[in-house]
Write a protein that holds these residues in place. Structure first.
Motif, PDB file in Angstrom:
ATOM      1  N   GLN A  79       0.767  -1.179   0.181  1.00 53.89           N
ATOM      2  CA  GLN A  79      -0.013   0.200  -0.073  1.00 53.89           C
ATOM      3  C   GLN A  79       0.969   1.215  -0.019  1.00 53.89           C
ATOM      4  O   GLN A  79       0.499   2.369  -0.559  1.00 53.89           O
ATOM      5  CB  GLN A  79      -0.881   0.041   1.270  1.00 53.89           C
ATOM      6  CG  GLN A  79      -2.109  -1.002   1.238  1.00 53.89           C
ATOM      7  CD  GLN A  79      -2.840  -1.494   2.454  1.00 53.89           C
ATOM      8  OE1 GLN A  79      -2.197  -0.947   3.435  1.00 53.89           O
ATOM      9  NE2 GLN A  79      -3.771  -1.935   2.559  1.00 53.89           N
ATOM     10  N   GLN A  80       2.090   1.149   0.558  1.00 52.28           N
ATOM     11  CA  GLN A  80       2.793   2.297   0.661  1.00 52.28           C
ATOM     12  C   GLN A  80       3.823   2.483  -0.539  1.00 52.28           C
ATOM     13  O   GLN A  80       4.936   3.058  -0.415  1.00 52.28           O
ATOM     14  CB  GLN A  80       3.733   2.477   1.988  1.00 52.28           C
ATOM     15  CG  GLN A  80       2.580   2.707   3.136  1.00 52.28           C
ATOM     16  CD  GLN A  80       2.310   4.178   3.048  1.00 52.28           C
ATOM     17  OE1 GLN A  80       2.744   5.019   2.561  1.00 52.28           O
ATOM     18  NE2 GLN A  80       1.054   4.386   4.024  1.00 52.28           N
ATOM     19  N   GLY A  81       3.768   1.671  -1.579  1.00 52.59           N
ATOM     20  CA  GLY A  81       4.636   1.606  -2.792  1.00 52.59           C
ATOM     21  C   GLY A  81       5.869   0.771  -2.962  1.00 52.59           C
ATOM     22  O   GLY A  81       6.382   1.002  -3.684  1.00 52.59           O
ATOM     23  N   ALA A  82       5.802  -0.135  -1.868  1.00 52.09           N
ATOM     24  CA  ALA A  82       6.854  -1.140  -2.036  1.00 52.09           C
ATOM     25  C   ALA A  82       6.824  -2.174  -3.049  1.00 52.09           C
ATOM     26  O   ALA A  82       5.494  -2.629  -3.215  1.00 52.09           O
ATOM     27  CB  ALA A  82       7.252  -1.714  -0.610  1.00 52.09           C
ATOM     28  N   LYS A  83       7.577  -2.657  -3.466  1.00 57.49           N
ATOM     29  CA  LYS A  83       7.684  -4.080  -4.234  1.00 57.49           C
ATOM     30  C   LYS A  83       7.817  -5.204  -3.368  1.00 57.49           C
ATOM     31  O   LYS A  83       8.633  -4.965  -2.304  1.00 57.49           O
ATOM     32  CB  LYS A  83       8.689  -4.228  -5.357  1.00 57.49           C
ATOM     33  CG  LYS A  83       8.764  -3.068  -6.419  1.00 57.49           C
ATOM     34  CD  LYS A  83       9.967  -3.108  -7.282  1.00 57.49           C
ATOM     35  CE  LYS A  83      10.161  -1.949  -8.223  1.00 57.49           C
ATOM     36  NZ  LYS A  83      11.408  -2.086  -8.909  1.00 57.49           N
ATOM     37  N   VAL A  84       6.944  -6.066  -3.362  1.00 59.45           N
ATOM     38  CA  VAL A  84       6.922  -7.122  -2.168  1.00 59.45           C
ATOM     39  C   VAL A  84       7.097  -8.766  -2.515  1.00 59.45           C
ATOM     40  O   VAL A  84       6.495  -9.130  -3.410  1.00 59.45           O
ATOM     41  CB  VAL A  84       5.574  -7.098  -1.428  1.00 59.45           C
ATOM     42  CG1 VAL A  84       5.596  -7.886  -0.102  1.00 59.45           C
ATOM     43  CG2 VAL A  84       5.388  -5.604  -0.801  1.00 59.45           C
ATOM     44  N   ALA A  85       7.787  -9.279  -1.837  1.00 61.33           N
ATOM     45  CA  ALA A  85       8.217 -10.874  -2.153  1.00 61.33           C
ATOM     46  C   ALA A  85       7.687 -11.360  -0.671  1.00 61.33           C
ATOM     47  O   ALA A  85       8.203 -10.960   0.212  1.00 61.33           O
ATOM     48  CB  ALA A  85       9.577 -11.301  -2.605  1.00 61.33           C
ATOM     49  N   VAL A  86       6.881 -12.486  -0.820  1.00 58.40           N
ATOM     50  CA  VAL A  86       6.335 -13.134   0.413  1.00 58.40           C
ATOM     51  C   VAL A  86       6.938 -14.628   0.396  1.00 58.40           C
ATOM     52  O   VAL A  86       6.943 -15.300  -0.777  1.00 58.40           O
ATOM     53  CB  VAL A  86       4.916 -13.298   0.745  1.00 58.40           C
ATOM     54  CG1 VAL A  86       4.417 -11.675   0.848  1.00 58.40           C
ATOM     55  CG2 VAL A  86       4.095 -13.704  -0.458  1.00 58.40           C
ATOM     56  N   LEU A  87       7.261 -15.257   1.382  1.00 57.73           N
ATOM     57  CA  LEU A  87       7.714 -16.595   1.593  1.00 57.73           C
ATOM     58  C   LEU A  87       6.798 -17.223   2.405  1.00 57.73           C
ATOM     59  O   LEU A  87       6.640 -16.866   3.592  1.00 57.73           O
ATOM     60  CB  LEU A  87       9.218 -16.780   1.823  1.00 57.73           C
ATOM     61  CG  LEU A  87       9.679 -17.981   1.938  1.00 57.73           C
ATOM     62  CD1 LEU A  87      11.174 -18.214   1.224  1.00 57.73           C
ATOM     63  CD2 LEU A  87      10.034 -18.506   3.134  1.00 57.73           C
ATOM     64  N   SER A  88       6.431 -18.710   2.146  1.00 59.44           N
ATOM     65  CA  SER A  88       5.908 -19.576   3.262  1.00 59.44           C
ATOM     66  C   SER A  88       6.142 -20.746   2.501  1.00 59.44           C
ATOM     67  O   SER A  88       6.365 -21.199   1.395  1.00 59.44           O
ATOM     68  CB  SER A  88       4.422 -19.029   3.382  1.00 59.44           C
ATOM     69  OG  SER A  88       3.560 -20.172   3.903  1.00 59.44           O
ATOM     70  N   ARG A  89       6.132 -21.969   3.488  1.00 62.31           N
ATOM     71  CA  ARG A  89       6.283 -23.131   3.085  1.00 62.31           C
ATOM     72  C   ARG A  89       4.936 -23.856   2.360  1.00 62.31           C
ATOM     73  O   ARG A  89       5.042 -24.630   1.435  1.00 62.31           O
ATOM     74  CB  ARG A  89       6.139 -24.076   4.401  1.00 62.31           C
ATOM     75  CG  ARG A  89       7.482 -24.130   4.991  1.00 62.31           C
ATOM     76  CD  ARG A  89       7.584 -25.219   6.169  1.00 62.31           C
ATOM     77  NE  ARG A  89       6.503 -25.002   7.215  1.00 62.31           N
ATOM     78  CZ  ARG A  89       6.007 -25.980   8.067  1.00 62.31           C
ATOM     79  NH1 ARG A  89       6.586 -27.022   8.122  1.00 62.31           N
ATOM     80  NH2 ARG A  89       5.322 -25.785   9.007  1.00 62.31           N
TER      81      ARG A  89
END
Length: 279
Positions: A34-44
């Motif tokens: 929401q604040q403009g970042a590019k995001v990577a998420v990780l989970s099993r």
């Protein structure tokens, strides 16, 4: 969403959120996007990764998802390097993965104890160490999600208390070692969070217990995932550019006020025997 800082506070930043597919960690990932970042998420869990990526893409911006176990350093190294290659050098790192179950120390297996240590403590080291090679220096901010159990002993939580105490000290040591390179390392210690995965699936407190906890807290309310995301946004922003090596208690005063840590009623929580649940 709160708007304390205005819009696009994190524009151009790249964030990597381990455990970022549900609960407070997903809320942090949302806030970053929401604040403009590019995001990577990780989970099993690949299904949760896919769902989180789809949701974050609706907010806008570039999003990546990785399925990996934080106990596997090589897999985390691959994910952080892929993030940097596709989105750019990483600016923000969150180690939010956690394992927990309730059990008396003489009712859990050595493997159960080790699983929580490995997910919480070793996992935090793995995420931070792997990210170190591909983060912006200076300027990067790293956050570990810890817990009040790091400083407050609690029945049926020997494994968690030990793991989170280690996480707190790891934060402080890395702040010392990596600070000269312009890397900030901090922790967020959530109090009772309404609707969090841990509260709903691990503790499952009775209403009577929840009422007792609420009455004991100075702010007289449970927290929300939004409260944790707001803390992460602060620590990730320029507003916290002189903050490192600290544990931010986002807990309504719980850690200084809730009595009875020397007592526990098995009827208040779902106490596991030798079995364990990890995430």
């Amino acid at each position: 969403m709160t708007n304390t800082y205005g819009s696009d506070v994190l524009a151009g930043k790249v964030a990597f959120v381990a455990g970022g597919t549900r609960g407070m960690n997903l809320e942090i990932a949302r806030r970053y996007a929401q604040q403009g970042a590019k995001v990577a998420v990780l989970s099993r869990n690949q299904e949760r990764v896919d769902a989180a990526v789809a949701e974050l893409k609706e907010i806008g911006g570039e999003v990546l998802g990785f399925s990996a176990d934080v106990r596997d350093y090589d897999a985390i190294d691959v994910a952080t390097r892929a993030t940097a290659e596709q989105l750019g050098p990483i600016d923000l790192v969150v180690a939010g993965q956690a394992g927990n179950f309730y059990a008396p120390a003489n009712g859990m297996s050595a493997n159960g104890f080790k699983a929580v240590i490995d997910i919480d403590l070793l996992g935090t080291f793995n995420v931070f160490r792997a990210a170190y090679d591909v983060i912006n220096k200076p300027g990067a901010s790293m956050i570990a999600i810890t817990a009040p159990e790091a400083v407050r002993p609690l029945n049926f939580q020997a494994h968690v208390c030990a793991a989170k105490a280690g996480v707190n000290m790891l934060i402080k040591v890395l702040a010392l070692e990596w600070g000269p390179e312009g890397i900030r390392i901090n922790g967020i210690s959530p109090g009772p969070i309404e609707g969090s995965w841990g509260m709903d699936n691990v503790a499952t407190p009775t209403q009577e217990m929840k009422d007792r906890v609420t009455e004991a807290m100075p702010l007289r309310r449970w927290g929300t995932n939004t409260d944790i995301a707001d803390s992460a946004l602060f620590l990730s922003s320029d507003a916290a550019s002189y903050v490192t090596g600290t544990i931010l208690d986002t807990d309504g005063g719980a850690v200084i006020s809730i009595p009875g840590t020397d007592k526990a009623d098995p009827d208040d929580v779902r106490v596991k025997g030798r079995g364990h649940k990890v995430e």
